[in-house]
Design an enzyme around this catalytic site. Structure first.
Site, PDB file in Angstrom:
ATOM      1  N   SER A 289     -13.747  15.715  44.823  1.00  0.00           N
ATOM      2  CA  SER A 289     -14.548  16.638  44.010  1.00  0.00           C
ATOM      3  C   SER A 289     -13.728  17.040  42.792  1.00  0.00           C
ATOM      4  O   SER A 289     -12.556  16.698  42.669  1.00  0.00           O
ATOM      5  CB  SER A 289     -14.950  17.874  44.825  1.00  0.00           C
ATOM      6  OG  SER A 289     -13.805  18.663  45.135  1.00  0.00           O
ATOM      7  N   CYS A 290     -14.376  17.779  41.872  1.00  0.00           N
ATOM      8  CA  CYS A 290     -13.696  18.221  40.653  1.00  0.00           C
ATOM      9  C   CYS A 290     -14.469  19.414  40.102  1.00  0.00           C
ATOM     10  O   CYS A 290     -14.904  20.268  40.867  1.00  0.00           O
ATOM     11  CB  CYS A 290     -13.607  17.081  39.644  1.00  0.00           C
ATOM     12  SG  CYS A 290     -15.213  16.346  39.248  1.00  0.00           S
ATOM     13  N   GLY A 291     -14.674  19.477  38.794  1.00  0.00           N
ATOM     14  CA  GLY A 291     -15.434  20.570  38.202  1.00  0.00           C
ATOM     15  C   GLY A 291     -16.931  20.315  38.223  1.00  0.00           C
ATOM     16  O   GLY A 291     -17.708  21.120  38.733  1.00  0.00           O
TER      17      GLY A 291
END
Length: 318
Positions: free
Chosen positions: A275-277
């Site tokens: 995941s990330c932003g």
């Protein structure tokens, strides 16, 4: 140099263009650019605070023959979350509007080196298209190698980009769209939802890797988007996406990539979700893991913009 020059394998079917691994070098692309069954996509996208306009930059300079793929436009229109994965029908309509067929290979690049191109690489794979590669080093490496770019202030590619967005809009409004030349085959194991991430906190079936910076992961700096809490999903580990790349924004060789994951105690033998932003740089981790032979990495599409905006999702700070 991290990128290798792959040879064209002519097997005299509809698939005369082939390359091993998830990235191709600019030299490979230059040698194969005129292949009839190869499409090139400029999938440049930038963070809002960068104040860069990808479609304008595309019009000024792009790889000859490249089409523009609008990351924000080819997206789910039923959510307020940014550039979420569209439905199968919507993706098929958009990609068909760009004139892409299942028999063709697709090379995706962006204006940073390796950034948003990885997201579009992942999107094609989610919808069952395996013959897709990221251009290692992107447009900067292409230009640094002295290869030509072309400009098009108006023209076919801009019309096609508009047609792709219009096709998606029609699908979500229940209207008929033009001929479908690209058929999808959805791969659900490559996309995770908020509920799956929630369940994984207890079940721990997957190692969760967060591609954001250490400061954002730790919760020591505010999130760039307003109204979103700082911190990380309990049990997740931090491998910032920049650790996948060298100083020229090309993907590191396998031994260097493996070292980055080993340092955080990530086992390549166990399942992984990234995941990330907003679901863009998580795909760079998936790209790096793919180079290491791990082809089943899931991406949490909503990522921190969804998780951090919810009031009842658990958040840890370091």
């Amino acid at each position: 140099m991290a990128s290798a020059v792959f040879q064209t394998r002519a097997d005299y079917s509809t698939q005369s263009v082939s390359a091993s691994g998830p990235v191709v070098s600019v030299d490979w692309l230059h040698a194969n650019l005129r292949e009839p069954d190869l499409k090139v996509l400029d999938a440049s996208w930038y963070m809002p605070d960068e104040q860069r306009n990808p479609i304008q930059e595309y019009q000024v300079a792009h790889i000859p023959g490249a089409l523009f793929f609008d990351v924000d436009g080819i997206a789910d229109r039923t959510t307020n979350l940014p550039h979420m994965l569209p439905s199968e029908q919507a993706f098929a309509a958009a990609v068909s509007s760009l004139g892409i067929q299942n028999k063709e290979g697709v090379v995706v690049y962006d204006g940073k080196g390796i950034f948003s191109a990885a997201r579009v690489w992942w999107m094609f794979r989610v919808f069952g298209h395996e013959r897709v590669w990221v251009l290692d080093g992107g447009l900067p490496r292409w230009r640094a190698s002295g290869y030509d770019v072309e400009s098009s202030a108006s023209g076919d590619a801009i019309l096609k980009a508009s047609a792709a967005s219009e096709a998606i809009e029609k699908v979500y409004q229940g209207q008929a769209v033009g001929p479908i030349t690209f058929e999808t085959k959805f791969q659900p194991h490559l996309v995770w939802t908020l509920d799956q991430v929630k369940g994984n906190i207890e079940e721990k079936s997957h190692q969760h890797i967060d591609a954001r910076s250490k400061a954002r992961f730790d919760g020591s700096v505010p999130e760039p988007r307003k109204g979103i809490r700082s911190g990380h999903v309990p049990g997740s580990k931090c491998v910032p996406f920049a650790q996948m790349l060298d100083s020229s924004q090309t993907l590191l060789p396998p031994d260097e990539l493996k070292k980055r994951f080993d340092e955080e105690g990530i086992s390549l033998e166990s399942p992984i979700v990234t995941s990330c932003g907003t679901g863009v740089t998580a795909c760079i981790l998936a790209l790096g893991l793919h180079r290491l032979g791990k082809h089943d990495v899931a991406v949490y599409d909503g990522s921190w913009t969804e998780w951090g905006a919810e009031s009842d999702t658990p958040v840890n700070k370091s």
